[in-house]
Design a protein around this motif. Sequence first.
Motif, short mmCIF file in Angstrom:
data_model
loop_
_atom_site.label_atom_id
_atom_site.label_comp_id
_atom_site.label_asym_id
_atom_site.label_seq_id
_atom_site.Cartn_x
_atom_site.Cartn_y
_atom_site.Cartn_z
N ASP A 1 40.52 38.79 -0.67
CA ASP A 1 40.31 39.86 -1.64
C ASP A 1 39.48 40.94 -0.95
O ASP A 1 38.55 40.62 -0.21
CB ASP A 1 39.57 39.34 -2.88
CG ASP A 1 39.68 40.26 -4.08
OD1 ASP A 1 39.47 41.49 -3.92
OD2 ASP A 1 39.98 39.77 -5.18
N ASP B 1 37.54 43.05 -2.43
CA ASP B 1 36.34 43.30 -3.22
C ASP B 1 35.32 42.19 -2.95
O ASP B 1 35.55 41.03 -3.32
CB ASP B 1 36.72 43.36 -4.70
CG ASP B 1 35.56 43.69 -5.61
OD1 ASP B 1 34.41 43.30 -5.32
OD2 ASP B 1 35.81 44.33 -6.65
N GLN C 1 34.31 40.12 -5.97
CA GLN C 1 35.33 39.15 -6.36
C GLN C 1 35.35 37.95 -5.42
O GLN C 1 35.48 36.81 -5.85
CB GLN C 1 36.72 39.80 -6.41
CG GLN C 1 36.91 40.78 -7.53
CD GLN C 1 36.86 40.13 -8.90
OE1 GLN C 1 37.27 38.99 -9.11
NE2 GLN C 1 36.32 40.87 -9.86
N ILE D 1 34.74 34.37 -7.13
CA ILE D 1 35.79 33.34 -7.08
C ILE D 1 35.34 32.18 -6.20
O ILE D 1 35.60 31.02 -6.51
CB ILE D 1 37.13 33.95 -6.61
CG1 ILE D 1 37.62 35.00 -7.62
CG2 ILE D 1 38.19 32.85 -6.44
CD1 ILE D 1 38.79 35.84 -7.14
N ASP E 1 44.46 38.14 -3.72
CA ASP E 1 44.57 39.30 -4.59
C ASP E 1 45.86 40.04 -4.23
O ASP E 1 46.39 39.88 -3.13
CB ASP E 1 43.35 40.20 -4.36
CG ASP E 1 43.29 41.38 -5.30
OD1 ASP E 1 43.92 41.35 -6.37
OD2 ASP E 1 42.59 42.36 -4.96
N VAL F 1 45.69 35.99 -7.75
CA VAL F 1 44.73 36.52 -8.71
C VAL F 1 44.80 38.04 -8.63
O VAL F 1 44.89 38.61 -7.54
CB VAL F 1 43.28 36.03 -8.45
CG1 VAL F 1 43.17 34.54 -8.63
CG2 VAL F 1 42.79 36.43 -7.08
N SER F 2 44.79 38.69 -9.79
CA SER F 2 44.92 40.14 -9.76
C SER F 2 44.52 40.76 -11.08
O SER F 2 44.62 40.12 -12.13
CB SER F 2 46.36 40.53 -9.43
OG SER F 2 46.48 41.94 -9.35
N GLY F 3 44.13 42.01 -11.00
CA GLY F 3 43.86 42.81 -12.19
C GLY F 3 45.07 43.66 -12.55
O GLY F 3 44.98 44.50 -13.44
N LYS G 1 42.42 38.77 -13.37
CA LYS G 1 40.98 38.96 -13.20
C LYS G 1 40.40 39.45 -14.51
O LYS G 1 41.06 40.18 -15.23
CB LYS G 1 40.70 39.98 -12.10
CG LYS G 1 40.99 39.48 -10.71
CD LYS G 1 40.65 40.56 -9.70
CE LYS G 1 40.90 40.11 -8.29
NZ LYS G 1 40.62 41.18 -7.33
N PRO G 2 39.17 39.11 -14.84
CA PRO G 2 38.29 38.24 -14.07
C PRO G 2 38.76 36.79 -14.16
O PRO G 2 39.23 36.33 -15.19
CB PRO G 2 36.93 38.42 -14.75
CG PRO G 2 37.24 38.84 -16.14
CD PRO G 2 38.53 39.60 -16.07
N VAL G 3 38.62 36.10 -13.04
CA VAL G 3 39.12 34.73 -12.93
C VAL G 3 38.20 33.77 -13.67
O VAL G 3 37.00 33.72 -13.40
CB VAL G 3 39.22 34.32 -11.44
CG1 VAL G 3 39.63 32.87 -11.31
CG2 VAL G 3 40.20 35.22 -10.72
#
Length: 142
Positions: A25, A27, A30, A34, A72, A99-101, A127-129
Amino acid sequence: MPLTASSKKKSAPVARNELKVLLVDDDSFQLEMISEVLKSLGITDITLASSGAQALQTMAGRPQPFHLLVMDLHMPGMDGFQFMESVAKTGYQGALIIVSGQSADVMRAASLVAELRRFTLLGSVPKPVGRSALSALISKLA
């Protein structure tokens, strides 16, 4: 929160405390968040990568393969789709969690791409996970 899973090949179970996980990821918040969720689930061998390129370098330089990639989709330089393409070319045999927004449509598209590239897709998590969502997916592996 959609969770998708593939019924592809299932490797021998690995205890959570023996899982080797690569978390990708861009970020840093994040990555830390995570990573803490994974640790709370009993996973201790977690390698962090802040880009797809760094993750590929890490994978190439590691003598033992990762059991699980947690990645991500939205990353600069090499997005999750490009990362999956590159990882597929390496012959990676482990599992994958996305995992993603991003929107539900993008998440579905990514899941389809993962399955077409023959990954063992455990599922996708927005996200948020959350701990319970991640735990449910990892329980398919360990």
